[in-house]
Enzyme design. Structure first.
Site, PDB file in Angstrom:
ATOM      1  N   THR A 183      49.337  56.379  44.684  1.00  0.00           N
ATOM      2  CA  THR A 183      49.687  55.884  46.017  1.00  0.00           C
ATOM      3  C   THR A 183      51.196  55.712  46.162  1.00  0.00           C
ATOM      4  OG1 THR A 183      49.550  53.894  47.407  1.00  0.00           O
ATOM      5  CG2 THR A 183      49.190  53.568  45.079  1.00  0.00           C
ATOM      6  N   ASP A 184      51.663  55.778  47.399  1.00  0.00           N
ATOM      7  CA  ASP A 184      53.094  55.530  47.643  1.00  0.00           C
ATOM      8  C   ASP A 184      53.464  54.066  47.387  1.00  0.00           C
ATOM      9  OD1 ASP A 184      51.891  54.356  49.863  1.00  0.00           O
ATOM     10  OD2 ASP A 184      53.110  55.398  51.353  1.00  0.00           O
ATOM     11  N   GLU A 185      52.453  53.194  47.298  1.00  0.00           N
ATOM     12  CA  GLU A 185      52.760  51.766  47.087  1.00  0.00           C
ATOM     13  C   GLU A 185      53.413  51.506  45.739  1.00  0.00           C
ATOM     14  OE1 GLU A 185      49.995  48.773  48.237  1.00  0.00           O
ATOM     15  OE2 GLU A 185      49.305  49.895  49.969  1.00  0.00           O
ATOM     16  N   TYR A 211      47.553  45.030  43.283  1.00  0.00           N
ATOM     17  CA  TYR A 211      47.006  46.389  43.467  1.00  0.00           C
ATOM     18  C   TYR A 211      48.021  47.453  43.072  1.00  0.00           C
ATOM     19  CZ  TYR A 211      46.116  50.774  45.908  1.00  0.00           C
ATOM     20  OH  TYR A 211      45.989  52.105  46.199  1.00  0.00           O
ATOM     21  N   LYS A 220      48.115  50.267  39.950  1.00  0.00           N
ATOM     22  CA  LYS A 220      48.205  51.725  40.165  1.00  0.00           C
ATOM     23  C   LYS A 220      49.427  52.302  39.425  1.00  0.00           C
ATOM     24  CE  LYS A 220      45.977  54.021  42.504  1.00  0.00           C
ATOM     25  NZ  LYS A 220      44.712  54.778  42.219  1.00  0.00           N
TER      26      LYS A 220
HETATM   27  P1  NAD Z   1      37.747  53.033  48.428  1.00  0.00           P
HETATM   28  O1  NAD Z   1      37.888  51.583  48.084  1.00  0.00           O
HETATM   29  O2  NAD Z   1      37.242  53.419  49.767  1.00  0.00           O
HETATM   30  O3  NAD Z   1      36.785  53.737  47.355  1.00  0.00           O
HETATM   31  C1  NAD Z   1      36.845  53.462  45.989  1.00  0.00           C
HETATM   32  C2  NAD Z   1      35.570  54.011  45.344  1.00  0.00           C
HETATM   33  O4  NAD Z   1      35.671  53.789  43.918  1.00  0.00           O
HETATM   34  C3  NAD Z   1      34.288  53.323  45.814  1.00  0.00           C
HETATM   35  O5  NAD Z   1      33.303  54.284  46.091  1.00  0.00           O
HETATM   36  C4  NAD Z   1      33.886  52.470  44.619  1.00  0.00           C
HETATM   37  O6  NAD Z   1      32.474  52.284  44.509  1.00  0.00           O
HETATM   38  C5  NAD Z   1      34.439  53.287  43.455  1.00  0.00           C
HETATM   39  N1  NAD Z   1      34.692  52.470  42.255  1.00  0.00           N
HETATM   40  C6  NAD Z   1      35.343  51.273  42.198  1.00  0.00           C
HETATM   41  N2  NAD Z   1      35.373  50.830  40.916  1.00  0.00           N
HETATM   42  C7  NAD Z   1      34.754  51.773  40.157  1.00  0.00           C
HETATM   43  C8  NAD Z   1      34.481  51.891  38.769  1.00  0.00           C
HETATM   44  N3  NAD Z   1      34.861  50.941  37.897  1.00  0.00           N
HETATM   45  N4  NAD Z   1      33.849  52.991  38.327  1.00  0.00           N
HETATM   46  C9  NAD Z   1      33.449  53.970  39.201  1.00  0.00           C
HETATM   47  N5  NAD Z   1      33.660  53.897  40.527  1.00  0.00           N
HETATM   48  C10 NAD Z   1      34.305  52.813  40.999  1.00  0.00           C
HETATM   49  O7  NAD Z   1      39.173  53.662  48.133  1.00  0.00           O
HETATM   50  P2  NAD Z   1      39.969  54.816  48.913  1.00  0.00           P
HETATM   51  O8  NAD Z   1      40.710  54.222  50.031  1.00  0.00           O
HETATM   52  O9  NAD Z   1      39.062  55.961  49.160  1.00  0.00           O
HETATM   53  O10 NAD Z   1      41.047  55.211  47.798  1.00  0.00           O
HETATM   54  C11 NAD Z   1      40.712  56.172  46.806  1.00  0.00           C
HETATM   55  C12 NAD Z   1      41.896  56.352  45.887  1.00  0.00           C
HETATM   56  O11 NAD Z   1      43.018  56.785  46.631  1.00  0.00           O
HETATM   57  C13 NAD Z   1      42.333  55.059  45.181  1.00  0.00           C
HETATM   58  O12 NAD Z   1      42.679  55.388  43.851  1.00  0.00           O
HETATM   59  C14 NAD Z   1      43.538  54.601  45.969  1.00  0.00           C
HETATM   60  O13 NAD Z   1      44.428  53.898  45.134  1.00  0.00           O
HETATM   61  C15 NAD Z   1      44.133  55.926  46.411  1.00  0.00           C
HETATM   62  N6  NAD Z   1      44.894  55.924  47.673  1.00  0.00           N
HETATM   63  C16 NAD Z   1      44.343  55.384  48.814  1.00  0.00           C
HETATM   64  C17 NAD Z   1      45.032  55.458  50.013  1.00  0.00           C
HETATM   65  C18 NAD Z   1      44.464  54.898  51.304  1.00  0.00           C
HETATM   66  O14 NAD Z   1      45.171  54.854  52.298  1.00  0.00           O
HETATM   67  N7  NAD Z   1      43.210  54.484  51.349  1.00  0.00           N
HETATM   68  C19 NAD Z   1      46.298  56.079  50.050  1.00  0.00           C
HETATM   69  C20 NAD Z   1      46.835  56.601  48.867  1.00  0.00           C
HETATM   70  C21 NAD Z   1      46.108  56.527  47.695  1.00  0.00           C
HETATM   71  O1  DAU Z   2      50.042  53.354  51.270  1.00  0.00           O
HETATM   72  C1  DAU Z   2      48.843  53.666  50.636  1.00  0.00           C
HETATM   73  C2  DAU Z   2      47.949  52.450  50.588  1.00  0.00           C
HETATM   74  O2  DAU Z   2      47.504  52.200  51.902  1.00  0.00           O
HETATM   75  C3  DAU Z   2      46.779  52.618  49.629  1.00  0.00           C
HETATM   76  O3  DAU Z   2      47.272  52.754  48.314  1.00  0.00           O
HETATM   77  C4  DAU Z   2      45.816  51.432  49.718  1.00  0.00           C
HETATM   78  O4  DAU Z   2      44.670  51.669  48.910  1.00  0.00           O
HETATM   79  C5  DAU Z   2      45.388  51.273  51.157  1.00  0.00           C
HETATM   80  O5  DAU Z   2      44.540  50.141  51.294  1.00  0.00           O
HETATM   81  C6  DAU Z   2      46.605  51.128  52.068  1.00  0.00           C
HETATM   82  O6  DAU Z   2      47.290  49.867  51.820  1.00  0.00           O
HETATM   83  P1  DAU Z   2      47.853  48.955  53.023  1.00  0.00           P
HETATM   84  O7  DAU Z   2      47.993  47.577  52.524  1.00  0.00           O
HETATM   85  O8  DAU Z   2      49.024  49.603  53.661  1.00  0.00           O
HETATM   86  O9  DAU Z   2      46.601  49.120  54.048  1.00  0.00           O
HETATM   87  P2  DAU Z   2      45.837  48.061  54.987  1.00  0.00           P
HETATM   88  O10 DAU Z   2      44.923  48.852  55.866  1.00  0.00           O
HETATM   89  O11 DAU Z   2      45.243  46.932  54.211  1.00  0.00           O
HETATM   90  O12 DAU Z   2      47.002  47.461  55.874  1.00  0.00           O
HETATM   91  C7  DAU Z   2      47.837  48.319  56.650  1.00  0.00           C
HETATM   92  C8  DAU Z   2      48.866  47.439  57.340  1.00  0.00           C
HETATM   93  O13 DAU Z   2      48.199  46.624  58.310  1.00  0.00           O
HETATM   94  C9  DAU Z   2      49.557  46.468  56.402  1.00  0.00           C
HETATM   95  O14 DAU Z   2      50.910  46.324  56.806  1.00  0.00           O
HETATM   96  C10 DAU Z   2      48.833  45.161  56.591  1.00  0.00           C
HETATM   97  C11 DAU Z   2      48.392  45.224  58.047  1.00  0.00           C
HETATM   98  N1  DAU Z   2      47.107  44.534  58.359  1.00  0.00           N
HETATM   99  C12 DAU Z   2      46.024  44.834  57.629  1.00  0.00           C
HETATM  100  C13 DAU Z   2      44.806  44.219  57.886  1.00  0.00           C
HETATM  101  C14 DAU Z   2      43.579  44.533  57.069  1.00  0.00           C
HETATM  102  C15 DAU Z   2      47.064  43.639  59.429  1.00  0.00           C
HETATM  103  O15 DAU Z   2      48.061  43.394  60.118  1.00  0.00           O
HETATM  104  N2  DAU Z   2      45.856  43.042  59.698  1.00  0.00           N
HETATM  105  C16 DAU Z   2      44.729  43.270  58.966  1.00  0.00           C
HETATM  106  O16 DAU Z   2      43.675  42.648  59.247  1.00  0.00           O
END
Ligand code: NAD
Ligand code: DAU
Length: 341
Positions: A125-127, A153, A157
């Protein structure tokens, strides 16, 4: 080609399984997922009967289970999406993030060493780069930006990324890493900003915006992220990190107002609430490397992607209503009950 996709019952992993099963009928896709609160087999309904797809329930941090699965399946590639992914949950329960995100990753890496692998791909992730100041729009994350994490988190990562790179240098494991910006699109769990705001607005509920709402995220449609990982698996150079993002920066307030306008709901639903501790101000990806080296280009602008996503949530109410009617409603009370000022 046999690929184990971990976390394939989650948001991005689920979209990636759809992408791979449809695009590569000759590949075998094994979806390994623990089915935590974030995993949902409903997401896999469209592909569950395909001959090139199978689901296995299990924990990536369970060494015995993972080694037995590798012994049985002998995969050619691993794509590791499995993770605890929500920043707010990492603030209340960091340990689960260490277990899955760090120990789960090292367990998979050890199994790859033992059984051999053509490619291990880590979905990062970019985080891991921390955040950028709001008053420097000229700054972007490149692959050379130092790791500088803010939340449990993102720290978990970053730790995982360092193990992946160490296994390449020390043991010669053929690894790649992608670091993507915020994803949105179908099957996004409604604890994250965009699906949360869509579902709350449709119910005429308050929309909880953290702090001043000026934090910036760089949004990418999930199918563009899936396309990038597909390219990296097939054309990416071993040992390399690729940043993925489409220059779609928006403040949280802009995103929320866009959703309200699209649903014809009033801005009076917006409620500013207590900020997230350690809240990152701005994320912004420089995608030059993946564009110039692999020819990657996103298909969606934010405007077309958010419209498509809102339409998907309107057409698939049963998918997300099922989630928010159960355990998740108790989570919402716990997370937001004491946040409202
Ligand atoms: P998500 O939370 O929707 O899905 C995570 C999945 O992993 C779920 O299906 C969960 O059951 C499974 N899981 C959790 N713990 C596990 C374990 N111990 N063994 C096997 N499976 C397990 O997450 P997402 O948003 O789809 O993110 C997927 C990946 O992409 C993550 O690694 C996250 O860090 C990365 N990522 C997410 C975003 C975003 O914006 N959502 C952006 C960049 C990177
Ligand atoms: O940048 C990649 C990341 O993006 C991934 O690695 C993470 O898995 C994914 O969850 C996401 O992280 P963020 O913290 O950016 O996403 P989130 O949707 O939780 O929040 C997006 C922005 O919105 C953040 O600035 C917090 C704000 N927010 C979020 C929630 C849930 C609110 O203002 N209100 C809310 O209720």
């Amino acid at each position: 080609m046999k690929i184990i996709v971990t976390g394939g019952a989650g948001f991005i992993g689920g979209n990636f399984v759809h992408h791979m099963v449809n695009k590569y009928p000759d590949y075998e896709i094994v979806n390994l997922d623990l089915l935590t609160y974030a995993g949902n087999l409903e997401t896999l309904k469209p592909v569950e009967d395909r001959p090139n797809y199978q689901f296995v329930r299990g924990d990536i941090a369970d060494r015995k289970f993972v080694f037995e699965l590798f012994e049985k399946e002998r995969p050619d590639m691993i794509v590791n999406f499995a993770a605890e992914s929500h920043v707010d949950r990492s603030i209340t329960d960091p340990e689960a993030f260490v277990r899955t995100n760090v120990m789960g990753t090292t367990t998979l890496l050890d199994a790859c060493r033992e059984y051999g692998i053509q490619r291990y791909h880590q979905v990062s992730t970019d985080e891991v780069y921390g955040d950028l100041p709001l008053d420097r729009p000229d700054l972007f994350f490149t692959e050379e930006t130092p790791l500088h994490t803010s939340s449990p988190y993102s720290s978990s990562k970053a730790a995982a990324d360092l193990f992946v790179l160490a296994y390449q240098r020390t043991y010669g494991l053929p690894v790649t890493i992608s670091r993507c910006s915020n994803n949105y699109g179908p099957y996004h769990f409604p604890e994250k900003l965009i699906p949360l705001m869509i579902s709350r607005a449709l119910a005429d509920g308050e929309l909880p915006v953290y702090g001043d709402g000026a934090n910036v995220r760089d949004w990418l449609h999930v199918s563009d992220h899936c396309g990038a990982i597909d390219l990296i698996l097939h054309k990416g150079r071993v040992g390399e990190i690729y940043n993925v993002g489409g220059h779609n920066e928006r403040t949280n307030l802009e995103v929320v107002k866009t959703i309200l306008a699209a649903l014809d709901k009033p801005e009076s639903l917006i409620r500013f609430v207590k900020d997230r501790p350690g809240h990152d101000r701005r994320y912004a990806i420089d995608p030059t490397k993946i564009e110039s080296e692999l020819g990657w280009k996103p298909m969606y602008s934010f405007d077309t992607g958010i419209r498509q996503t809102i339409e998907w949530y309107l057409a698939n109410e049963s998918w997300w209503k099922h989630i928010i009617s159960g355990e998740y409603s108790r989570y919402f009370e716990k997370m937001y009950g004491d946040r409202l000022e």
